[in-house]
Design an enzyme around this catalytic site. Sequence first.
Site, PDB file in Angstrom:
ATOM      1  N   THR A 187     -61.767  74.269  42.623  1.00 47.07           N
ATOM      2  CA  THR A 187     -61.518  72.883  42.241  1.00 47.07           C
ATOM      3  C   THR A 187     -60.564  72.949  41.068  1.00 47.07           C
ATOM      4  OG1 THR A 187     -63.807  72.368  42.809  1.00 47.07           O
ATOM      5  CG2 THR A 187     -62.644  70.731  41.504  1.00 47.07           C
ATOM      6  N   ASP A 191     -68.923  67.398  45.014  1.00 42.30           N
ATOM      7  CA  ASP A 191     -69.008  66.476  43.875  1.00 42.30           C
ATOM      8  C   ASP A 191     -67.652  65.950  43.412  1.00 42.30           C
ATOM      9  OD1 ASP A 191     -68.474  69.198  43.057  1.00 42.30           O
ATOM     10  OD2 ASP A 191     -68.716  68.524  40.993  1.00 42.30           O
ATOM     11  N   THR A 227     -66.532  71.717  38.129  1.00 42.19           N
ATOM     12  CA  THR A 227     -66.262  72.645  39.229  1.00 42.19           C
ATOM     13  C   THR A 227     -67.491  73.517  39.425  1.00 42.19           C
ATOM     14  OG1 THR A 227     -64.930  74.503  39.984  1.00 42.19           O
ATOM     15  CG2 THR A 227     -65.109  74.231  37.610  1.00 42.19           C
ATOM     16  N   GLY A 228     -67.928  73.645  40.681  1.00 41.40           N
ATOM     17  CA  GLY A 228     -69.115  74.470  40.912  1.00 41.40           C
ATOM     18  C   GLY A 228     -69.720  74.194  42.263  1.00 41.40           C
TER      19      GLY A 228
END
Lengths: 310, 310
Positions: free
Chosen positions: A176, A207, A227-228
């Site tokens: 991301t 997300d 980001t994740g």
Amino acid sequence: MNNLSLAIHGGAGTILKSSMTAEKEIAYKNALENALNAGYQLLENGASSIDAVQRAVSELENSPLFNAGKGSVFNSEGTHEMDASIMDGQTLNAGAVSAIAGIKNPIQLARFVMDKSDHVFLLGKGAEDFAREVGCEFQSKEYFYDEFRYQQWLEIKGTGKFQLDHSKTKEQKFGTVGAVALDQMGNIAAATSTGGMTNKKYGRVGDSPIIGAGNYANNETCAVSCTGSGEFFIRGVVAFDVSCLMEYKGLCLKAACHEVIQKRLLKIGGDGGLIAIDKVGNVALEFNTEGMYRGKRTNQGVNEVSIYKD
Amino acid sequence: MNNLSLAIHGGAGTILKSSMTAEKEIAYKNALENALNAGYQLLENGASSIDAVQRAVSELENSPLFNAGKGSVFNSEGTHEMDASIMDGQTLNAGAVSAIAGIKNPIQLARFVMDKSDHVFLLGKGAEDFAREVGCEFQSKEYFYDEFRYQQWLEIKGTGKFQLDHSKTKEQKFGTVGAVALDQMGNIAAATSTGGMTNKKYGRVGDSPIIGAGNYANNETCAVSCTGSGEFFIRGVVAFDVSCLMEYKGLCLKAACHEVIQKRLLKIGGDGGLIAIDKVGNVALEFNTEGMYRGKRTNQGVNEVSIYKD
């Protein structure tokens, strides 16, 4: 004059020095610096934070090194589906798009949704129709094709497996990109963009396009880009949680980011990171993974890009 | 034994007694009672809150009176696109779907996403593929066809206008259904489902499938289901905001709901309402519109359905 401040990220995850060549490291750092420079120059010229974050994210989208725009990973059907969102901390206006294909800069489309529609969140073919009407730039399949991404996909195509940019068995990186900024007027903004997960199917959404989860901005508190592992960031409503900890519990930016990423997100099993900024220009780059491609630049003399844990 | 408690809504908006016939009012109240009974009976039999909210919302989806499932409004292409989400306050697990067609009970698909996938949010054709794999019930176009909804659509078809269930010039109602519940084990849950806006285009998504915006549940605080002008509920991250006011600022359920709907949401121009429940069974039914189709039932003797402001 107010402080100026810009922070960016290009994804977080298991980014180990041992699996990185010197050449690759330089390429990543150069790409981060380019994006930082492009966005910061706008801020110096008096542009708004919303323009600066859009510009920085566009630069990251245009680099094939990051999983957003050009360089987006392949989904289970061998095509690209991209998501993006943007939010203006002064007005709480926001725009988001999901499952779009062929648009050069998804963050531009998110901005158009914010500025030129009555809506916040558009998806799929409908969002692409809107993009055509407002004059978003489209690009060919060839533009989005990247040999490395294609090989990543071939490895797991047809297995039913999916991966967040890089395989868990190798390097795991949540692909991301994002930016947060504070401008001369004292306004903050956040932008986030992603190409999703390699071999993803079922129209999965993470997300990144979800206001409150992967992206949020409010002049009263902070601007955040995440980001994740997207599912956990949605369940944790991560970006807005940072804002609420500041507004309702009085935490400072750094403490709020630490609480959310190192405690609340880990508690439900999520990993990743975020970048955040407040209205006086403090910057937090928080992650619970091995590394996060990141950078920050301020008019207080800070100007750095980094990859690994300090 | 813990308290048992269930609340439901069938949308909020400009619902005026003057524009309602006695016959219509009875039909709405009967439909609300049916949903309340179906969900509450499960709770009495020891079922989980997640099963109870799914059941109550399914009943509302099956009624053509409400804009969800059967009775969903027509989009700009003369078809139906539905959204739904569900969240379990014990585990913070969640499932959501957007822009799906042909599925009898969208809330069932959201539940399957939560229980049977690695994801939280699936959309469009991909979500429908997943629905087929897990055995969700599909229904024909004829099942979803409703003469009243069709006439609503014909009135504004081709005008570029869209409306939230009912036209602003007549009765304005935000068509969404939802439920929140507390079960014998002390767990809470929330579910929300909608057929969107009449004549909507561009693949517009409202707050209903967005965890944190239109739906949220957390045993530590509350379970919330929203209905209203979705864009504002997304920008306000409304459902999670109620939770944060309780967790971080120590507000009780009623005070938190009042703060969010009567102050914070109005400040950005949003109207609508929400239903919420906490872990001891307190219920809040808060709205800033003329009315909200709603009902609540508890083992403390409360059992009521209402439509207008008190």
